[in-house]
Design a protein around this motif. Structure first.
Motif, PDB file in Angstrom:
ATOM      1  N   ILE A  94       0.848  -1.196   0.000  1.00  0.00           N
ATOM      2  CA  ILE A  94       0.000   0.000   0.000  1.00  0.00           C
ATOM      3  C   ILE A  94       0.882   1.244   0.000  1.00  0.00           C
ATOM      4  N   SER A  95       1.889   1.257   0.877  1.00  0.00           N
ATOM      5  CA  SER A  95       2.796   2.405   0.950  1.00  0.00           C
ATOM      6  C   SER A  95       3.548   2.600  -0.357  1.00  0.00           C
ATOM      7  N   PHE A  96       4.048   1.509  -0.928  1.00  0.00           N
ATOM      8  CA  PHE A  96       4.760   1.568  -2.198  1.00  0.00           C
ATOM      9  C   PHE A  96       3.882   2.205  -3.271  1.00  0.00           C
ATOM     10  N   ALA A  97       2.654   1.709  -3.407  1.00  0.00           N
ATOM     11  CA  ALA A  97       1.742   2.225  -4.435  1.00  0.00           C
ATOM     12  C   ALA A  97       1.407   3.696  -4.192  1.00  0.00           C
ATOM     13  N   ALA A  98       1.237   4.076  -2.936  1.00  0.00           N
ATOM     14  CA  ALA A  98       0.933   5.477  -2.615  1.00  0.00           C
ATOM     15  C   ALA A  98       2.106   6.386  -2.968  1.00  0.00           C
ATOM     16  N   LEU A  99       3.321   5.972  -2.632  1.00  0.00           N
ATOM     17  CA  LEU A  99       4.495   6.782  -2.949  1.00  0.00           C
ATOM     18  C   LEU A  99       4.749   6.834  -4.450  1.00  0.00           C
ATOM     19  N   LEU A 100       4.535   5.727  -5.130  1.00  0.00           N
ATOM     20  CA  LEU A 100       4.714   5.690  -6.575  1.00  0.00           C
ATOM     21  C   LEU A 100       3.797   6.723  -7.243  1.00  0.00           C
ATOM     22  N   ALA A 107      -0.225   2.170  -9.601  1.00  0.00           N
ATOM     23  CA  ALA A 107      -0.134   0.718  -9.505  1.00  0.00           C
ATOM     24  C   ALA A 107      -1.132   0.287  -8.441  1.00  0.00           C
ATOM     25  N   SER A 108      -1.377  -0.993  -8.343  1.00  0.00           N
ATOM     26  CA  SER A 108      -2.391  -1.491  -7.425  1.00  0.00           C
ATOM     27  C   SER A 108      -1.822  -2.576  -6.515  1.00  0.00           C
ATOM     28  N   GLU A 109      -2.003  -2.395  -5.224  1.00  0.00           N
ATOM     29  CA  GLU A 109      -1.600  -3.421  -4.259  1.00  0.00           C
ATOM     30  C   GLU A 109      -2.591  -4.570  -4.342  1.00  0.00           C
ATOM     31  N   LEU A 110      -2.069  -5.755  -4.591  1.00  0.00           N
ATOM     32  CA  LEU A 110      -2.883  -6.974  -4.611  1.00  0.00           C
ATOM     33  C   LEU A 110      -2.164  -7.996  -3.746  1.00  0.00           C
ATOM     34  N   VAL A 135       0.273 -14.725  -1.330  1.00  0.00           N
ATOM     35  CA  VAL A 135       0.693 -13.824  -2.407  1.00  0.00           C
ATOM     36  C   VAL A 135       0.642 -12.380  -1.939  1.00  0.00           C
ATOM     37  N   ASN A 136       1.629 -11.616  -2.362  1.00  0.00           N
ATOM     38  CA  ASN A 136       1.705 -10.215  -1.960  1.00  0.00           C
ATOM     39  C   ASN A 136       2.375  -9.439  -3.096  1.00  0.00           C
ATOM     40  N   PHE A 137       1.556  -8.883  -3.964  1.00  0.00           N
ATOM     41  CA  PHE A 137       2.071  -8.237  -5.167  1.00  0.00           C
ATOM     42  C   PHE A 137       1.598  -6.799  -5.291  1.00  0.00           C
ATOM     43  N   VAL A 138       2.304  -6.054  -6.110  1.00  0.00           N
ATOM     44  CA  VAL A 138       1.819  -4.789  -6.637  1.00  0.00           C
ATOM     45  C   VAL A 138       1.743  -4.984  -8.148  1.00  0.00           C
ATOM     46  N   ARG A 139       0.575  -4.667  -8.701  1.00  0.00           N
ATOM     47  CA  ARG A 139       0.317  -4.888 -10.128  1.00  0.00           C
ATOM     48  C   ARG A 139       0.456  -3.581 -10.900  1.00  0.00           C
ATOM     49  N   PHE A 140       1.174  -3.679 -12.005  1.00  0.00           N
ATOM     50  CA  PHE A 140       1.307  -2.580 -12.943  1.00  0.00           C
ATOM     51  C   PHE A 140       0.545  -2.967 -14.199  1.00  0.00           C
ATOM     52  N   ALA A 173       1.929   1.605   6.306  1.00  0.00           N
ATOM     53  CA  ALA A 173       0.575   2.096   6.057  1.00  0.00           C
ATOM     54  C   ALA A 173      -0.313   1.644   7.210  1.00  0.00           C
ATOM     55  N   LYS A 174      -0.953   2.606   7.842  1.00  0.00           N
ATOM     56  CA  LYS A 174      -1.891   2.304   8.923  1.00  0.00           C
ATOM     57  C   LYS A 174      -3.306   2.452   8.372  1.00  0.00           C
ATOM     58  N   VAL A 175      -4.125   1.435   8.591  1.00  0.00           N
ATOM     59  CA  VAL A 175      -5.507   1.480   8.136  1.00  0.00           C
ATOM     60  C   VAL A 175      -6.281   2.385   9.092  1.00  0.00           C
ATOM     61  N   VAL A 176      -6.868   3.443   8.561  1.00  0.00           N
ATOM     62  CA  VAL A 176      -7.652   4.352   9.397  1.00  0.00           C
ATOM     63  C   VAL A 176      -9.153   4.170   9.196  1.00  0.00           C
ATOM     64  N   TYR A 177      -9.517   3.443   8.138  1.00  0.00           N
ATOM     65  CA  TYR A 177     -10.921   3.151   7.899  1.00  0.00           C
ATOM     66  C   TYR A 177     -11.030   1.929   7.003  1.00  0.00           C
ATOM     67  N   GLY A 178     -11.890   1.001   7.383  1.00  0.00           N
ATOM     68  CA  GLY A 178     -12.324  -0.036   6.481  1.00  0.00           C
ATOM     69  C   GLY A 178     -11.645  -1.382   6.536  1.00  0.00           C
ATOM     70  N   LYS A 179     -10.830  -1.655   7.543  1.00  0.00           N
ATOM     71  CA  LYS A 179     -10.123  -2.934   7.506  1.00  0.00           C
ATOM     72  C   LYS A 179     -11.046  -4.138   7.651  1.00  0.00           C
ATOM     73  N   GLU A 180     -12.245  -3.951   8.191  1.00  0.00           N
ATOM     74  CA  GLU A 180     -13.170  -5.069   8.378  1.00  0.00           C
ATOM     75  C   GLU A 180     -14.201  -5.185   7.258  1.00  0.00           C
TER      76      GLU A 180
END
Length: 165
Positions: free
Chosen positions: A71-77, A85-88, A108-113, A145-152
């Motif tokens: 998530i952090s990677f995609a946000a900084l990118l 890009a999208s965190e998947l 699996v822990n990917f970032v998709r381009f 990345a800290k989830v501030v809304y929606g983790k559930e």
């Protein structure tokens, strides 16, 4: 009617050998460049996207799955370089149990381009690869990345909000 006609033209184009050769070649070229730059890529490359393996990307750091590095990677990118890009991975395919207050993470822990049809030229894709490499070189300073809304929530990767820490 215009939109339907545009859809018809697109559907006719995407099945031609010339288009498919160009498209698959474009994706492969991006993946090969990223590999050459030392990024941990999922291979073989697909026909529409390439994927960085975030578990390998952060393996020599102290980042944990719960830090949501993808998530952090995609946000900084996006924020620094203007590339989307999208965190998947740990967030998109993970889940949170509000009763036990435990997060479950996928293997699996990917970032998709994903590469949109007829949008990018070679220099655009080179810029994407260079930006990903710059983040890789500075992976120890990528914030959590800290989830501030929606983790559930269901489909949480579409609805959640984050804060970089």
């Amino acid at each position: 009617g215009r939109d339907i006609m545009a859809l018809v033209v697109g559907l006719e184009q995407v099945v031609t050998d010339e288009y498919l050769d160009h498209r698959i070649g474009q994706v492969s070229s991006l993946g090969e460049r990223m590999l050459k730059l030392g990024l941990p890529m999922l291979t073989p490359f697909g026909g529409h996207a390439v994927y960085i393996d975030m578990n390998k990307f952060f393996e020599d750091t102290d980042k944990k799955a719960s830090d949501f590095g993808g998530i952090s990677f995609a946000a900084l990118l996006l924020g620094i370089y203007g590339h989307r890009a999208s965190e998947l991975g740990n967030f998109a395919f993970g889940s949170y149990n509000p009763k036990t207050k435990k997060e479950t993470f996928p293997e699996v822990n990917f970032v998709r381009f994903a590469i949109p049809r007829l949008r990018y030229e070679r220099q655009d894709l080179d810029a994407v690869a260079d930006a990903a490499k710059a983040l890789y070189e500075n992976r120890n300073s990528i914030p959590n990345a800290k989830v501030v809304y929606g983790k559930e929530l269901s489909l949480r990767h579409f609805k959640a909000r984050f804060e970089l820490k």
